[in-house]
Write a protein that holds these residues in place. Sequence first.
Motif, PDB file in Angstrom:
ATOM      1  N   GLU A  18      47.130  46.193  41.847  1.00  0.00           N
ATOM      2  CA  GLU A  18      45.816  45.613  42.123  1.00  0.00           C
ATOM      3  C   GLU A  18      45.383  46.024  43.524  1.00  0.00           C
ATOM      4  N   TYR A  19      44.199  46.625  43.623  1.00  0.00           N
ATOM      5  CA  TYR A  19      43.649  47.009  44.925  1.00  0.00           C
ATOM      6  C   TYR A  19      42.439  46.140  45.222  1.00  0.00           C
ATOM      7  N   ASN A  20      42.386  45.610  46.426  1.00  0.00           N
ATOM      8  CA  ASN A  20      41.230  44.837  46.889  1.00  0.00           C
ATOM      9  C   ASN A  20      40.759  45.438  48.193  1.00  0.00           C
ATOM     10  N   ASP A  21      39.499  45.835  48.232  1.00  0.00           N
ATOM     11  CA  ASP A  21      38.910  46.405  49.437  1.00  0.00           C
ATOM     12  C   ASP A  21      38.646  45.300  50.448  1.00  0.00           C
ATOM     13  N   GLN A  22      38.449  45.688  51.719  1.00  0.00           N
ATOM     14  CA  GLN A  22      38.138  44.663  52.718  1.00  0.00           C
ATOM     15  C   GLN A  22      36.835  43.973  52.336  1.00  0.00           C
ATOM     16  N   ARG A  23      36.681  42.719  52.740  1.00  0.00           N
ATOM     17  CA  ARG A  23      35.508  41.942  52.364  1.00  0.00           C
ATOM     18  C   ARG A  23      35.171  40.938  53.449  1.00  0.00           C
ATOM     19  N   TYR A  24      33.931  40.587  53.478  1.00  0.00           N
ATOM     20  CA  TYR A  24      33.510  39.510  54.370  1.00  0.00           C
ATOM     21  C   TYR A  24      33.985  38.204  53.756  1.00  0.00           C
ATOM     22  N   SER A  25      34.620  37.379  54.552  1.00  0.00           N
ATOM     23  CA  SER A  25      35.213  36.169  53.994  1.00  0.00           C
ATOM     24  C   SER A  25      34.514  34.902  54.470  1.00  0.00           C
ATOM     25  N   ASN A  26      33.296  35.056  54.994  1.00  0.00           N
ATOM     26  CA  ASN A  26      32.459  33.879  55.268  1.00  0.00           C
ATOM     27  C   ASN A  26      30.995  34.294  55.120  1.00  0.00           C
ATOM     28  N   THR A  27      30.093  33.368  55.115  1.00  0.00           N
ATOM     29  CA  THR A  27      28.691  33.667  54.821  1.00  0.00           C
ATOM     30  C   THR A  27      27.971  34.383  55.958  1.00  0.00           C
TER      31      THR A  27
END
Length: 86
Positions: A18-27
């Motif tokens: 499973e690959y997950n790219d970086q992401r914004y983790s707040n609004t």
Amino acid sequence: TYLEYQPLPYLRLLASAEYNDQRYSNTTGTRIAQDFVIGNLKATFIANKQINAEFGVNNVADANYAYEEGFWEPWRNYFANLKLSY
């Protein structure tokens, strides 16, 4: 993605990644959770049509990862399941 292999009629092997790219983790977009890859393995023993036993390992490489920055997920973990159908 996954790969499933059945070398014997009573044994099924499954490897997945499973690959997950970086992401914004707040609004507001000020916290970014880094990208990561985790791999999992599972073996299923088929006793008959009614009974299966599964054993496996999640996060085989023992990677340190987070879906949300600052909230780390469990490292390597093991599981066992018994499935009874009627």
